[in-house]
Motif scaffolding. Structure first.
Motif, PDB file in Angstrom:
ATOM      1  N   ILE A 122       0.852  -1.197   0.000  1.00  0.00           N
ATOM      2  CA  ILE A 122       0.000   0.000   0.000  1.00  0.00           C
ATOM      3  C   ILE A 122       0.883   1.241   0.000  1.00  0.00           C
ATOM      4  CG2 ILE A 122      -1.781   1.289   1.243  1.00  0.00           C
ATOM      5  CD1 ILE A 122      -2.806  -1.375   2.326  1.00  0.00           C
ATOM      6  N   GLY A 123       0.701   2.063  -1.031  1.00  0.00           N
ATOM      7  CA  GLY A 123       1.461   3.311  -1.147  1.00  0.00           C
ATOM      8  C   GLY A 123       0.607   4.505  -0.760  1.00  0.00           C
ATOM      9  N   GLU A 124       1.056   5.661  -1.206  1.00  0.00           N
ATOM     10  CA  GLU A 124       0.408   6.906  -0.779  1.00  0.00           C
ATOM     11  C   GLU A 124      -0.727   7.310  -1.730  1.00  0.00           C
ATOM     12  OE1 GLU A 124       2.927  10.297   0.596  1.00  0.00           O
ATOM     13  OE2 GLU A 124       2.236  11.208  -1.268  1.00  0.00           O
ATOM     14  N   GLY A 125      -0.368   7.498  -2.993  1.00  0.00           N
ATOM     15  CA  GLY A 125      -1.369   7.939  -3.971  1.00  0.00           C
ATOM     16  C   GLY A 125      -0.734   8.001  -5.337  1.00  0.00           C
ATOM     17  N   PRO A 126      -1.546   8.047  -6.394  1.00  0.00           N
ATOM     18  CA  PRO A 126      -0.996   8.038  -7.753  1.00  0.00           C
ATOM     19  C   PRO A 126      -0.160   9.277  -8.042  1.00  0.00           C
ATOM     20  CG  PRO A 126      -3.405   7.766  -7.753  1.00  0.00           C
ATOM     21  CD  PRO A 126      -3.008   8.112  -6.371  1.00  0.00           C
ATOM     22  N   GLY A 127       0.883   9.085  -8.841  1.00  0.00           N
ATOM     23  CA  GLY A 127       1.660  10.206  -9.370  1.00  0.00           C
ATOM     24  C   GLY A 127       1.221  10.466 -10.812  1.00  0.00           C
ATOM     25  N   GLN A 128       2.067  11.202 -11.531  1.00  0.00           N
ATOM     26  CA  GLN A 128       1.692  11.604 -12.892  1.00  0.00           C
ATOM     27  C   GLN A 128       1.472  10.404 -13.827  1.00  0.00           C
ATOM     28  OE1 GLN A 128       4.642  13.939 -14.962  1.00  0.00           O
ATOM     29  NE2 GLN A 128       3.046  15.078 -16.041  1.00  0.00           N
ATOM     30  N   GLU A 129       2.432   9.478 -13.800  1.00  0.00           N
ATOM     31  CA  GLU A 129       2.328   8.307 -14.692  1.00  0.00           C
ATOM     32  C   GLU A 129       1.092   7.473 -14.366  1.00  0.00           C
ATOM     33  OE1 GLU A 129       4.284   6.689 -17.240  1.00  0.00           O
ATOM     34  OE2 GLU A 129       4.817   8.794 -17.406  1.00  0.00           O
ATOM     35  N   GLU A 130       0.867   7.306 -13.081  1.00  0.00           N
ATOM     36  CA  GLU A 130      -0.264   6.484 -12.629  1.00  0.00           C
ATOM     37  C   GLU A 130      -1.574   7.147 -13.035  1.00  0.00           C
ATOM     38  OE1 GLU A 130       2.357   7.333 -10.620  1.00  0.00           O
ATOM     39  OE2 GLU A 130       3.312   5.365 -10.565  1.00  0.00           O
ATOM     40  N   ASP A 131      -1.610   8.486 -12.934  1.00  0.00           N
ATOM     41  CA  ASP A 131      -2.803   9.255 -13.308  1.00  0.00           C
ATOM     42  C   ASP A 131      -3.089   9.105 -14.807  1.00  0.00           C
ATOM     43  OD1 ASP A 131      -4.861  11.153 -12.776  1.00  0.00           O
ATOM     44  OD2 ASP A 131      -3.597  12.757 -13.568  1.00  0.00           O
ATOM     45  N   ARG A 135      -3.121   3.053 -13.432  1.00  0.00           N
ATOM     46  CA  ARG A 135      -2.566   1.881 -12.727  1.00  0.00           C
ATOM     47  C   ARG A 135      -1.603   2.358 -11.639  1.00  0.00           C
ATOM     48  NH1 ARG A 135       0.611  -1.472 -16.604  1.00  0.00           N
ATOM     49  NH2 ARG A 135       0.696  -2.833 -14.787  1.00  0.00           N
ATOM     50  N   PRO A 136      -1.530   1.617 -10.517  1.00  0.00           N
ATOM     51  CA  PRO A 136      -0.646   2.047  -9.444  1.00  0.00           C
ATOM     52  C   PRO A 136       0.813   1.706  -9.733  1.00  0.00           C
ATOM     53  CG  PRO A 136      -1.685  -0.026  -8.858  1.00  0.00           C
ATOM     54  CD  PRO A 136      -2.261   0.372 -10.188  1.00  0.00           C
ATOM     55  N   PHE A 137       1.687   2.529  -9.242  1.00  0.00           N
ATOM     56  CA  PHE A 137       3.131   2.266  -9.294  1.00  0.00           C
ATOM     57  C   PHE A 137       3.611   1.822 -10.683  1.00  0.00           C
ATOM     58  CE2 PHE A 137       2.639   2.249  -4.673  1.00  0.00           C
ATOM     59  CZ  PHE A 137       3.783   2.935  -4.285  1.00  0.00           C
ATOM     60  N   VAL A 138       3.451   2.719 -11.646  1.00  0.00           N
ATOM     61  CA  VAL A 138       3.961   2.414 -12.994  1.00  0.00           C
ATOM     62  C   VAL A 138       5.005   3.439 -13.441  1.00  0.00           C
ATOM     63  CG1 VAL A 138       2.028   1.052 -13.871  1.00  0.00           C
ATOM     64  CG2 VAL A 138       1.909   3.548 -13.985  1.00  0.00           C
ATOM     65  N   ALA A 162      -2.050  -1.245  -3.969  1.00  0.00           N
ATOM     66  CA  ALA A 162      -3.080  -0.196  -3.869  1.00  0.00           C
ATOM     67  C   ALA A 162      -2.464   1.040  -3.211  1.00  0.00           C
ATOM     68  CB  ALA A 162      -4.266  -0.702  -3.059  1.00  0.00           C
ATOM     69  N   ASN A 163      -3.247   2.070  -3.108  1.00  0.00           N
ATOM     70  CA  ASN A 163      -2.799   3.323  -2.502  1.00  0.00           C
ATOM     71  C   ASN A 163      -3.818   3.818  -1.487  1.00  0.00           C
ATOM     72  OD1 ASN A 163      -0.283   4.202  -3.828  1.00  0.00           O
ATOM     73  ND2 ASN A 163      -1.508   4.167  -5.694  1.00  0.00           N
ATOM     74  N   VAL A 164      -3.381   4.722  -0.630  1.00  0.00           N
ATOM     75  CA  VAL A 164      -4.316   5.335   0.317  1.00  0.00           C
ATOM     76  C   VAL A 164      -5.363   6.148  -0.444  1.00  0.00           C
ATOM     77  CG1 VAL A 164      -4.518   7.072   2.153  1.00  0.00           C
ATOM     78  CG2 VAL A 164      -2.710   5.360   2.254  1.00  0.00           C
ATOM     79  N   PHE A 236      10.353   1.848   3.869  1.00  0.00           N
ATOM     80  CA  PHE A 236      10.493   3.099   3.125  1.00  0.00           C
ATOM     81  C   PHE A 236       9.735   3.029   1.804  1.00  0.00           C
ATOM     82  CE2 PHE A 236      14.734   3.353   5.432  1.00  0.00           C
ATOM     83  CZ  PHE A 236      14.341   4.391   6.270  1.00  0.00           C
ATOM     84  N   HIS A 237       9.256   4.192   1.372  1.00  0.00           N
ATOM     85  CA  HIS A 237       8.598   4.293   0.061  1.00  0.00           C
ATOM     86  C   HIS A 237       9.677   4.200  -1.023  1.00  0.00           C
ATOM     87  CE1 HIS A 237       6.336   5.958  -3.308  1.00  0.00           C
ATOM     88  NE2 HIS A 237       5.234   5.852  -2.584  1.00  0.00           N
ATOM     89  N   PRO A 238       9.400   3.497  -2.126  1.00  0.00           N
ATOM     90  CA  PRO A 238      10.429   3.383  -3.179  1.00  0.00           C
ATOM     91  C   PRO A 238      10.895   4.739  -3.711  1.00  0.00           C
ATOM     92  CG  PRO A 238       8.469   2.072  -3.736  1.00  0.00           C
ATOM     93  CD  PRO A 238       8.207   2.713  -2.416  1.00  0.00           C
TER      94      PRO A 238
HETATM   95  N1  URA Z   1       3.646   6.535  -5.389  1.00  0.00           N
HETATM   96  C1  URA Z   1       2.620   5.989  -4.711  1.00  0.00           C
HETATM   97  O1  URA Z   1       2.539   6.105  -3.508  1.00  0.00           O
HETATM   98  N2  URA Z   1       1.730   5.307  -5.387  1.00  0.00           N
HETATM   99  C2  URA Z   1       1.767   5.136  -6.698  1.00  0.00           C
HETATM  100  O2  URA Z   1       0.885   4.489  -7.261  1.00  0.00           O
HETATM  101  C3  URA Z   1       2.855   5.698  -7.382  1.00  0.00           C
HETATM  102  C4  URA Z   1       3.782   6.410  -6.714  1.00  0.00           C
END
Ligand code: URA
Length: 280
Positions: A122-131, A135-138, A162-164, A236-238
């Motif tokens: 579980i991450g934080e939220g989508p970034g630009q690529e994900e938006d 898809r999450p973490f792409v 998934a993300n928060v 840690f977050h990637p």
């Molecule tokens: N960082 C996040 O926390 N989530 C994503 O989906 C992408 C980057």
């Protein structure tokens, strides 16, 4: 009208003189004037009148954008709780505008992976690529997360990610507490549906929003927590690892992931005991 020489010729004929005078030319009778009814047609053939073109549409004034005053597309907690599958949950919530992030997103980023995964990230939220991709973490952080997953002998398709928050915060800022809270019910239902054997939290935002732990990630990472009965490993977050690409940070993440994998390998499929005590 009789020809003027006719009487003279008739007389000669009566006297037996024939062929002396050529017969007067036969003047063809003048054609009778055509009566109106016999007049040749002159008009072009009548064709059916083409239909009148449709009336030009009147220009319509554009509808001004009105931000919703009530949450839109945001199903009640009862409906969320009744969703029996991840597909159903996604279909129910993908139009959500319960917080301002919904008005700025390009794509709703629900999450993806094995719906029966034993390990969930579980991450934080989508970034630009994900938006852009929905898809999450792409993006870059996602590439590193894929490598982290591979390092513990799993494929991305074998875990659930998934993300928060499901919509990109502007400029990739941290989601506000209100934004996170609006989205959290969806994440909780996602976790229930996947029912993983362990969860890895990536960075401080999921730690804070999901578990209410405000201790810094540097201090708390590597220490098992629990979400209900599910053991939770914060790390840690990637994106942080990419920024702080030191031996120390990488070793820490490696150790946290190994601990999560070791727990899964040892635990019975439905085991719910955390492998070590909480320590906050
Ligand atoms: N960082 C996040 O926390 N989530 C994503 O989906 C992408 C980057």
């Amino acid at each position: 009208m009789t020809h003027p020489l006719r009487p003279w010729r008739d007389t000669l004929e009566e006297l037996g003189v024939v062929g002396l005078v050529p017969p007067p030319p036969v003047v063809p009778p003048a054609p009778e004037p055509l009566r109106a009814a016999e007049s040749p047609a002159w008009e072009p053939p009548k064709v059916a009148r083409p239909p009148a073109p449709p009336a030009r549409p009147q220009p319509v004034a554009p509808v001004p954008f009105m931000p919703p005053t009530d949450p839109v597309g945001c199903p009640s907690p009862e409906i969320v709780a009744a969703c029996a599958s991840l597909e159903e949950l996604e279909a129910r919530i993908q139009g959500c505008k319960a917080c301002p992030l919904g008005n700025h997103r390009l794509r709703f980023v629900f999450g993806e992976g094995d719906p029966k995964a034993r390990l969930m990230f579980i991450g934080e939220g989508p970034g630009q690529e994900e938006d852009l991709k929905g898809r999450p973490f792409v993006g870059r952080a996602g590439e590193l997360l894929d490598k982290m997953i591979a390092a513990i002998g799993l494929k991305r398709s074998q875990v659930y990610i998934a993300n928060v928050v499901k919509c990109r915060p502007p400029d990739n800022r941290t989601p506000t507490a209100q934004e996170a809270q609006r989205c959290l019910g969806y994440l909780h239902r996602q976790i229930q549906l996947v029912n993983p054997g362990a969860i890895v939290l990536l960075g401080k935002t999921p730690l804070q929003e999901l578990l209410g732990i405000t201790t810094g990630i540097t201090r708390i990472r590597g220490q098992w927590q629990r979400l209900g009965e599910i053991p939770v490993m914060p790390t840690f977050h990637p994106a942080y690892v990419l920024r702080q690409y030191t031996q120390e940070v990488r070793a820490a993440v490696w150790s946290d992931l190994k601990a999560a994998k070791a727990w899964l390998d040892k635990a019975e499929p439905n085991s719910t005991l955390p492998p070590s005590t909480e320590n906050r």
